[in-house]
Design a protein around this motif. Sequence first.
Motif, short mmCIF file in Angstrom:
data_model
loop_
_atom_site.label_atom_id
_atom_site.label_comp_id
_atom_site.label_asym_id
_atom_site.label_seq_id
_atom_site.Cartn_x
_atom_site.Cartn_y
_atom_site.Cartn_z
N ARG A 150 -34.34 -27.02 121.29
CA ARG A 150 -34.28 -25.55 121.22
C ARG A 150 -34.34 -25.08 119.77
O ARG A 150 -35.05 -24.12 119.45
CB ARG A 150 -33.01 -25.03 121.89
CG ARG A 150 -32.91 -23.50 121.83
CD ARG A 150 -31.80 -22.92 122.67
NE ARG A 150 -31.77 -21.47 122.51
CZ ARG A 150 -32.52 -20.62 123.17
NH1 ARG A 150 -33.40 -21.07 124.06
NH2 ARG A 150 -32.43 -19.32 122.97
N GLN A 154 -37.20 -22.72 117.78
CA GLN A 154 -36.87 -21.57 116.95
C GLN A 154 -37.60 -21.64 115.61
O GLN A 154 -38.06 -20.61 115.08
CB GLN A 154 -35.36 -21.49 116.75
CG GLN A 154 -34.60 -21.09 118.01
CD GLN A 154 -33.09 -21.26 117.89
OE1 GLN A 154 -32.60 -22.03 117.06
NE2 GLN A 154 -32.35 -20.54 118.73
N ASP A 175 -35.11 -22.63 127.86
CA ASP A 175 -35.75 -22.07 126.67
C ASP A 175 -36.91 -21.14 126.98
O ASP A 175 -37.78 -20.91 126.14
CB ASP A 175 -36.24 -23.23 125.77
CG ASP A 175 -35.08 -24.08 125.27
OD1 ASP A 175 -33.95 -23.57 125.18
OD2 ASP A 175 -35.32 -25.27 124.97
N ASP A 177 -36.96 -18.03 127.04
CA ASP A 177 -37.00 -16.89 126.13
C ASP A 177 -37.84 -17.20 124.89
O ASP A 177 -38.68 -16.40 124.47
CB ASP A 177 -35.58 -16.47 125.72
CG ASP A 177 -34.79 -17.60 125.08
OD1 ASP A 177 -35.07 -18.79 125.36
OD2 ASP A 177 -33.86 -17.30 124.29
N GLU A 180 -41.61 -17.80 125.89
CA GLU A 180 -42.29 -16.54 126.18
C GLU A 180 -42.73 -15.85 124.89
O GLU A 180 -43.84 -15.32 124.80
CB GLU A 180 -41.38 -15.63 127.00
CG GLU A 180 -42.07 -14.38 127.53
CD GLU A 180 -41.19 -13.58 128.45
OE1 GLU A 180 -41.72 -12.67 129.13
OE2 GLU A 180 -39.96 -13.83 128.50
N GLU A 181 -41.87 -15.87 123.87
CA GLU A 181 -42.22 -15.26 122.58
C GLU A 181 -43.37 -16.02 121.92
O GLU A 181 -44.29 -15.41 121.36
CB GLU A 181 -41.00 -15.23 121.66
CG GLU A 181 -39.94 -14.22 122.06
CD GLU A 181 -40.48 -12.80 122.06
OE1 GLU A 181 -41.13 -12.41 121.06
OE2 GLU A 181 -40.28 -12.09 123.06
N LYS A 225 -43.86 -16.27 133.45
CA LYS A 225 -43.56 -15.77 132.11
C LYS A 225 -44.79 -15.76 131.20
O LYS A 225 -44.68 -15.42 130.01
CB LYS A 225 -42.46 -16.61 131.47
CG LYS A 225 -41.10 -16.52 132.16
CD LYS A 225 -40.47 -15.15 131.97
CE LYS A 225 -39.07 -15.10 132.55
NZ LYS A 225 -38.42 -13.77 132.36
#
Length: 357
Positions: A150, A154, A175, A177, A180-181, A225
């Motif tokens: 994770r 980032q 993960d 989130d 998706e970014e 997603k």
Amino acid sequence: MERNEIIKGRGAQHQVANKFSLHSYEMRDDFLNYCAAEGEEATDPRTSFIDTFPKTIVNKVSSPDVGMEYSLNPYQGCEHGCVYCYARNSHEYWGYGAGLDFEQKILVKRNSVELLEKKLRSKTWKAAPIILSGNTDCYQPVERKLEITRQLLQVFLKYKHPVGIITKNALIQRDLDLLEELAKDNLVRVNLSITTLEEKIRQLLEPRTASIKKRLETVEKLHEKGIPVNVMMAPIIPSINSHEILPLVKAVAERGACGVGYTVVRLNGAIGEVFSTWIRKTMPDRAEKVLHQIAECHNGNLNDSRFGTRMKGDGKIADQVAQQFAIARKRYLPGNERPMLNCSLHEQYKDGQMKLF
């Protein structure tokens, strides 16, 4: 434990001698009998985690037929215990065996995140997709606690750098989130391994991986997603999962997979011994048939190191597999193509934020 008793929760059924080691040992029957009489374990069945601090973390991949240029592995060894795993041989370079050691002695690269950030900030680095889990699964069970993968994601997001992921663990849903970014800028692609639709076979082949139900659910959630997900049926093992090609491709296509791929099993190095021992214990009725058919796919050998043919095999059985996959793709995934990852943004974000000029 009796020698013919199946070790539950593990793929490998015995320790395998490290070919680089000067010394080897074996379990004598009198010692095993003593342990049984005393109610003791002959070996410690628990998994141990060993902290390491490498000098580099991004590896250049020289093989022409694995589909990646750079890889990053936060862990060495893998508790998933997939009995066929090609990465087992690499554990010997760390001083361990390719059998139970591979599943029970996990090396944790504690400085992975710092090393990746240093690499991405380097003035000489030119963006190219880096694949998480080119060797061992970045979402294996200990990742739930350590969250190294994770943190790596980032960093990839911070520096707008393309990343690929190979996994067979539904833990990747944690993960969504970050994925998706990354997907908004076409910076991520997931390759999810699904070897079979039969849960009993999965439990034997891949004892500590996510269930088939959870993996199919993961394909669906990634698709929802907007995260591109390719499914790998890897490996195909004759007379174990080779009959599942069409139904498996249909199942993943219905859940939104953008593509499928496959490899044919090959048992290089110590994996031949690990797999042969395993199948004679778990599937004695078909063991010799399966081993002979694997050899038929690789010019009469269980192992195959020939570039260009080692991943798909050759011969009649390999040709049949290739034909079935061609039919499955045409029927269930016509025209689907995997998108190329975006390498154009990273240069603007080399210091962690977008350059204005």
